[in-house]
Write an enzyme that holds these catalytic residues in place. Sequence first.
Site, PDB file in Angstrom:
ATOM      1  N   SER A  34      31.360  90.380  41.784  1.00  0.00           N
ATOM      2  CA  SER A  34      32.488  89.458  41.938  1.00  0.00           C
ATOM      3  C   SER A  34      33.808  90.188  42.178  1.00  0.00           C
ATOM      4  CB  SER A  34      32.624  88.599  40.694  1.00  0.00           C
ATOM      5  OG  SER A  34      31.393  88.004  40.390  1.00  0.00           O
TER       6      SER A  34
HETATM    7  N1  SAH Z   1      28.065  88.756  37.210  1.00  0.00           N
HETATM    8  C1  SAH Z   1      27.721  89.323  38.505  1.00  0.00           C
HETATM    9  C2  SAH Z   1      27.906  88.357  39.637  1.00  0.00           C
HETATM   10  C3  SAH Z   1      26.612  87.786  39.968  1.00  0.00           C
HETATM   11  S1  SAH Z   1      26.430  86.754  41.397  1.00  0.00           S
HETATM   12  C4  SAH Z   1      28.472  90.604  38.734  1.00  0.00           C
HETATM   13  O1  SAH Z   1      29.399  90.915  38.010  1.00  0.00           O
HETATM   14  O2  SAH Z   1      28.089  91.341  39.627  1.00  0.00           O
HETATM   15  C5  SAH Z   1      25.412  85.483  40.666  1.00  0.00           C
HETATM   16  C6  SAH Z   1      24.084  85.950  40.132  1.00  0.00           C
HETATM   17  O3  SAH Z   1      23.457  84.823  39.517  1.00  0.00           O
HETATM   18  C7  SAH Z   1      23.122  86.455  41.184  1.00  0.00           C
HETATM   19  O4  SAH Z   1      22.680  87.724  40.854  1.00  0.00           O
HETATM   20  C8  SAH Z   1      21.976  85.442  41.143  1.00  0.00           C
HETATM   21  O5  SAH Z   1      20.708  86.005  41.426  1.00  0.00           O
HETATM   22  C9  SAH Z   1      22.068  84.933  39.721  1.00  0.00           C
HETATM   23  N2  SAH Z   1      21.459  83.618  39.502  1.00  0.00           N
HETATM   24  C10 SAH Z   1      21.458  82.552  40.348  1.00  0.00           C
HETATM   25  N3  SAH Z   1      20.795  81.509  39.805  1.00  0.00           N
HETATM   26  C11 SAH Z   1      20.376  81.915  38.573  1.00  0.00           C
HETATM   27  C12 SAH Z   1      19.636  81.298  37.536  1.00  0.00           C
HETATM   28  N4  SAH Z   1      19.198  80.027  37.644  1.00  0.00           N
HETATM   29  N5  SAH Z   1      19.386  82.011  36.409  1.00  0.00           N
HETATM   30  C13 SAH Z   1      19.821  83.292  36.277  1.00  0.00           C
HETATM   31  N6  SAH Z   1      20.518  83.940  37.244  1.00  0.00           N
HETATM   32  C14 SAH Z   1      20.797  83.267  38.380  1.00  0.00           C
END
Ligand code: SAH
Length: 264
Positions: free
Chosen positions: A53
Amino acid sequence: MRHEGSLRRPDVARAFEAVPRHRFVPGVTLEEAYADRAISIKSDGGETLASISQPSMLARMLELAEIEPGHRVLEIGTGSGYNAALIAEIAGTSAQVVTVEVESDLSEHAREALAACGYDNVRVVLGDGREEVPGEAPFDRVIVSARANDVARAWWQQLRDGGRIIVPLDIGAGGEYAVGFTRYGDELRSVGVVHCLFVPLRGELGTAPPERVFTRTLDVRYGSQPRPIKSILAVPTTAASPELLERADVVVAQPQTTFAVTWG
Ligand code: SAH
């Protein structure tokens, strides 16, 4: 980050100084790793499934979270693990951070990066973050790192009374906002709202359009123009009553949670 004046809490500022972002996005230049931009880390046919992010956006969300030393924090959507590291810095060594990721390769990379950086108090769980993590509740904070259009009952139930949840919500009310809510029993009351941009949560809570929208007056044209949100009161949809409309401009009833929104 700091010189842009976006950080007000010293603990959040210190966390950004402490966490080596480049360790969470291998294969990019140092300049790219420390630019105030999101970077895609997984995509499928042109669609971004995960990204690390944008730091300034995370900072605003973490300020809204008001994490205290020793807190137990649940993150949904580990991705790179970067935000989990920031949370761990703020919550300190006595804290426990549990972060849930649905993609096994991302989960594995994040686990390795977090361990390599010495964050032993972060537990990376492979699974669907829309479900409860067995044996870990209650949490003082729940931070959702993917866009949702509903607040899962599982998040609510894992949050202690008086605890805070930050969730990037798109409920059709003029855009995507990370909303910080404090839990008061069976009510979530918003404490702040910041603009954000996230990849959608996989599964129902990320994609379904708003189900049922109620307004008191016909001239409130829901969703036509972005309107600043002043506050949101959220209750379980099973407990939502028509009186909610007396306290809000628009009520959005999603399958699990009903949102009573007051415009700014
Ligand atoms: N916190 C992260 C940003 C992640 S982007 C960082 O700092 O880099 C969002 C993430 O949520 C992705 O990796 C995606 O695979 C995950 N995601 C999406 N749907 C999800 C679900 N139902 N359960 C767990 N993770 C999920």
